[in-house]
Design a protein around this motif. Structure first.
Motif, short mmCIF file in Angstrom:
data_model
loop_
_atom_site.label_atom_id
_atom_site.label_comp_id
_atom_site.label_asym_id
_atom_site.label_seq_id
_atom_site.Cartn_x
_atom_site.Cartn_y
_atom_site.Cartn_z
N PRO A 342 16.31 9.55 4.01
CA PRO A 342 14.84 9.09 4.03
C PRO A 342 14.16 8.92 2.65
CG PRO A 342 15.07 11.50 4.14
CD PRO A 342 16.43 11.10 3.89
N ALA A 343 14.38 9.42 1.77
CA ALA A 343 13.57 9.44 0.38
C ALA A 343 13.11 8.19 -0.11
CB ALA A 343 14.67 9.99 -0.77
N ARG A 344 13.92 7.18 0.07
CA ARG A 344 13.58 5.60 -0.39
C ARG A 344 12.50 5.22 0.47
NH1 ARG A 344 19.28 3.02 -0.13
NH2 ARG A 344 19.93 4.82 -0.84
N PHE A 345 12.48 5.47 1.71
CA PHE A 345 11.68 4.94 2.54
C PHE A 345 10.21 5.70 2.40
CE2 PHE A 345 15.77 4.00 4.70
CZ PHE A 345 15.60 2.91 4.79
N LEU A 346 10.40 6.95 2.14
CA LEU A 346 8.91 7.71 1.97
C LEU A 346 8.44 7.26 0.77
CD1 LEU A 346 10.55 11.17 3.00
CD2 LEU A 346 8.75 9.88 4.13
N VAL A 347 9.09 7.12 -0.31
CA VAL A 347 8.48 6.80 -1.51
C VAL A 347 8.26 5.34 -1.72
CG1 VAL A 347 9.49 6.38 -4.32
CG2 VAL A 347 10.18 8.47 -2.83
N SER A 348 8.75 4.34 -1.22
CA SER A 348 8.42 2.92 -1.36
C SER A 348 7.21 2.88 -0.37
CB SER A 348 9.56 1.99 -0.90
OG SER A 348 10.04 2.23 0.47
N GLY A 349 7.09 3.42 0.94
CA GLY A 349 6.07 3.37 1.79
C GLY A 349 4.67 3.90 1.27
N ALA A 350 4.80 5.03 0.56
CA ALA A 350 3.53 5.52 -0.10
C ALA A 350 3.23 4.94 -1.25
CB ALA A 350 4.05 7.22 -0.45
N VAL A 351 4.11 4.22 -1.97
CA VAL A 351 3.67 3.38 -3.04
C VAL A 351 3.07 1.95 -2.77
CG1 VAL A 351 4.35 2.00 -4.77
CG2 VAL A 351 5.26 4.21 -4.66
N LEU A 352 3.25 1.67 -1.56
CA LEU A 352 2.53 0.54 -0.95
C LEU A 352 1.16 0.81 -0.44
CD1 LEU A 352 5.46 -1.46 1.18
CD2 LEU A 352 4.34 -2.09 -1.33
N VAL A 353 1.22 1.96 0.08
CA VAL A 353 -0.28 2.52 0.64
C VAL A 353 -1.23 2.72 -0.44
CG1 VAL A 353 -1.27 4.62 1.70
CG2 VAL A 353 0.67 3.63 2.68
N ALA A 354 -0.53 3.44 -1.61
CA ALA A 354 -1.45 3.56 -2.82
C ALA A 354 -1.79 2.37 -3.43
CB ALA A 354 -0.68 4.48 -3.97
N ILE A 355 -0.90 1.25 -3.50
CA ILE A 355 -1.37 -0.18 -4.12
C ILE A 355 -2.54 -0.82 -3.25
CG2 ILE A 355 -0.58 -2.70 -4.25
CD1 ILE A 355 2.15 -1.26 -5.11
N ALA A 356 -2.44 -0.49 -1.97
CA ALA A 356 -3.49 -1.08 -0.96
C ALA A 356 -4.84 -0.36 -1.43
CB ALA A 356 -3.06 -0.92 0.31
N SER A 380 -1.01 -1.74 3.48
CA SER A 380 -1.05 -0.26 3.75
C SER A 380 -0.40 0.05 5.14
CB SER A 380 -2.48 0.07 3.75
OG SER A 380 -2.35 1.66 4.17
N GLY A 381 -0.56 -0.76 6.19
CA GLY A 381 0.10 -0.74 7.46
C GLY A 381 1.58 -0.91 7.20
N PHE A 382 2.08 -1.68 6.49
CA PHE A 382 3.60 -2.05 6.17
C PHE A 382 4.13 -0.61 5.69
CE2 PHE A 382 6.99 -3.66 3.92
CZ PHE A 382 7.86 -4.05 4.71
N GLY A 383 3.39 -0.23 4.52
CA GLY A 383 3.78 1.03 4.10
C GLY A 383 3.87 2.19 4.79
N MET A 384 2.95 2.41 5.71
CA MET A 384 3.28 3.17 6.82
C MET A 384 4.18 3.28 7.66
SD MET A 384 1.08 5.85 6.20
CE MET A 384 0.96 6.46 7.87
N ALA A 385 4.56 2.03 8.10
CA ALA A 385 5.70 1.65 9.03
C ALA A 385 6.90 1.93 8.45
CB ALA A 385 5.61 0.25 9.43
N LEU A 386 7.21 1.81 7.13
CA LEU A 386 8.24 2.34 6.59
C LEU A 386 8.56 3.71 6.49
CD1 LEU A 386 8.38 0.06 3.10
CD2 LEU A 386 9.61 -0.37 5.20
N LEU A 387 7.43 4.43 6.49
CA LEU A 387 7.67 5.83 6.31
C LEU A 387 7.41 6.79 7.34
CD1 LEU A 387 4.67 7.63 5.64
CD2 LEU A 387 4.79 6.33 3.50
N VAL A 388 6.73 6.44 8.28
CA VAL A 388 6.38 7.21 9.36
C VAL A 388 7.56 8.08 10.12
CG1 VAL A 388 5.50 7.58 11.87
CG2 VAL A 388 4.17 6.54 10.00
#
Length: 487
Positions: A342-356, A380-388
């Motif tokens: 799960p780590a790669r999805f949690l990290v990449s998703g949160a980074v996308l949320v931060a960028i947004a 931001s929604g795409f980032g959340m979709a990766l990590l939820v």
């Protein structure tokens, strides 16, 4: 010794068998959990878009209107831990079913409220009911599905839950379009059929569940948590002279809460669970992420409607695509997280949320809803979709089967505490950024079109978005460090 073995040994209890339903009825139980949790998540987000109409209809002051959301979050935050423990004590299905019944009754109270005081009381009762219902929905999935299928099931639950939370502002916009004055009442009425179907599925397909008779409930801990979080949240929204004192007392009470939990024979939070690195990591990452996402979700509709020329229905453009992405991608992300970690999805998703959110902070002064805020919210929604879904899976797989209710309760309490503090703290930041209230600048969240008001609102929202971006990036860093694989 594995982390899972450490958790099981720390509990000092045997594992609970997966026997909440027959294998052929697992899907029915999953849908009962999805429908019930959807009610709770919708009602936690609905006030962001409907707040101006609710305030006008009920004749509420700004302070009273803030507590339409705050009292719900406070009750849910403080009591969700007890809710998980009650489910373990009296049976997961019983606790879950009781939460559904109470939520439907309190929803009817919200729909029929005709004063600010009545609404605050009904919303508080909703929070109490959700404290039983939300962790129960996660725990019953954990009991219904074997561990190898749990990731996909929790992914579907997470997709539906987050999607419906995102749909709260959209439903509010649609109802207010039909009836600008009282349309918000229909949002609460929608809980009646949802709760009825969920309860029928539970009664029809769940097996007898006796729980763990004789285990005491930590009512003292619940009281300390309620008082502590309440004082901190109230202090964040109080006048400057009272704020520091209230917050200091609140933090002192919370310190007493953790001291009590360390010595209580049957604590709401067994602190030994946090010795498992994955469990402590995912809860800290959850707090930071939900602090960021809730702050934007609560204050963007207020900003766009009051100063950027959008209406309640047009807010769907910002929130609906993200909800769709979460709904369609989360199950797939849950399966991929089971396969690749799960780590790669949690990290990449949160980074996308931060960028947004950095984008929202940088462009807030332009007051351009359609060409700036909307596409950034899609990102931001795409980032959340990766990590939820991976986030939910880590929570439930970091605890033993005997601790599924406790683990879900703790993680939900962390998320709701983050939401409560985000709404309170960011409201203060928005007011500070907005500056002096004048005839041309009537205040943050007040609908007006003057240039001074638009500029001041942009500054206030920029402060919110900047803080949210820092929190989301911190969530990514915590996940990257705490969930890294040992060599």
């Amino acid at each position: 010794m594995s982390e899972m073995e450490m958790t099981a040994r720390a509990s000092g209890e045997t594992l609970v068998p997966v026997a909440i339903c027959a294998p052929e009825h697992r899907r029915a139980i999953l849908w009962a959990a999805i429908l019930a949790s959807s009610m709770g998540f919708i009602d936690s987000s609905v006030t962001a878009n409907a707040l101006p109409a609710m305030r006008a209809s009920l004749g509420a002051s700004l302070h009273e209107a803030q507590w339409f959301s705050g009292i719900y979050l406070l009750a849910l935050t403080a009591l969700i831990l007890v809710g998980g423990a009650l489910g373990d004590r009296f049976g997961t299905a019983r606790g879950f079913g009781l939460g559904i019944v109470l939520f439907v009754i309190s929803s009817l109270g919200c729909a029929l409220a005709f004063s600010p005081e009545a609404m605050i009381i009904a919303r508080g009762l909703q929070g109490v009911a959700a404290a039983l219902m939300v962790p129960g929905s996660m725990a019953i999935i954990g009991r219904a599905f074997p561990r190898e299928e749990r990731g996909a099931a929790l992914g579907l639950w997470a997709a539906a839950s987050i999607a419906t939370a995102s749909a709260g502002p959209i439903l509010a916009g649609l109802c207010l379009m039909v009836d600008p004055v009282a349309g918000w009442r229909w949002i609460f009425v929608l809980n009646l059929p949802l709760g009825g179907v969920s309860l029928w599925l539970l009664v029809r397909f769940a097996l007898a569940d006796t729980g763990r008779p004789g285990v005491p409930i930590d009512y003292i801990g619940a009281g300390l948590a309620t008082v502590g979080f309440g004082l901190v949240a109230y202090g964040l929204s109080a006048e400057t002279g009272e704020s520091l004192l209230l917050m200091a007392v609140g933090f002192a009470v919370l310190a007493g809460f953790f001291a009590w939990e360390a010595r209580c024979p049957a604590p709401m939070i067994r602190l030994s669970m946090f010795r498992v690195r994955r469990f402590s990591t995912i809860n800290l990452a959850t707090f930071l992420l939900y602090f960021a996402v809730t702050g934007i979700g609560f204050y963007l509709p207020m900003t766009a409607v009051s100063a950027w020329g959008a209406d309640a229905l047009e807010m769907a453009a910002a929130f609906l695509p993200g909800a769709v992405m979460i709904a369609t991608l989360s199950t797939r992300m849950g399966k991929l997280a089971d396969r690749f970690g799960p780590a790669r999805f949690l990290v990449s998703g949160a980074v996308l949320v931060a960028i947004a959110q950095v984008g929202l902070a940088v462009t807030a002064h332009e007051a351009l809803y359609w060409t700036r805020a909307v596409p950034l919210m899609w990102l931001s929604g795409f980032g959340m979709a990766l990590l939820v879904a991976p986030l939910t899976t880590v929570v439930m797989t970091s605890a033993s089967d005997a601790d599924q209710g406790a683990a879900s309760g703790i993680n939900n309490a962390v998320a709701r505490a983050a939401s409560l503090l985000a709404v309170a703290l960011m409201g203060r930041m928005a007011a500070a950024g907005y500056g002096q209230i004048t005839t041309d600048a009537p205040g943050f969240g007040v609908i007006a079109s003057g240039a001074a008001h638009v500029a001041a609102t942009g500054v206030g929202f920029a402060h919110i978005a900047a803080l949210a971006a820092v929190a989301a990036l911190a969530s990514a860093l915590v996940s990257a460090w705490g969930l890294r694989q040992p060599r």
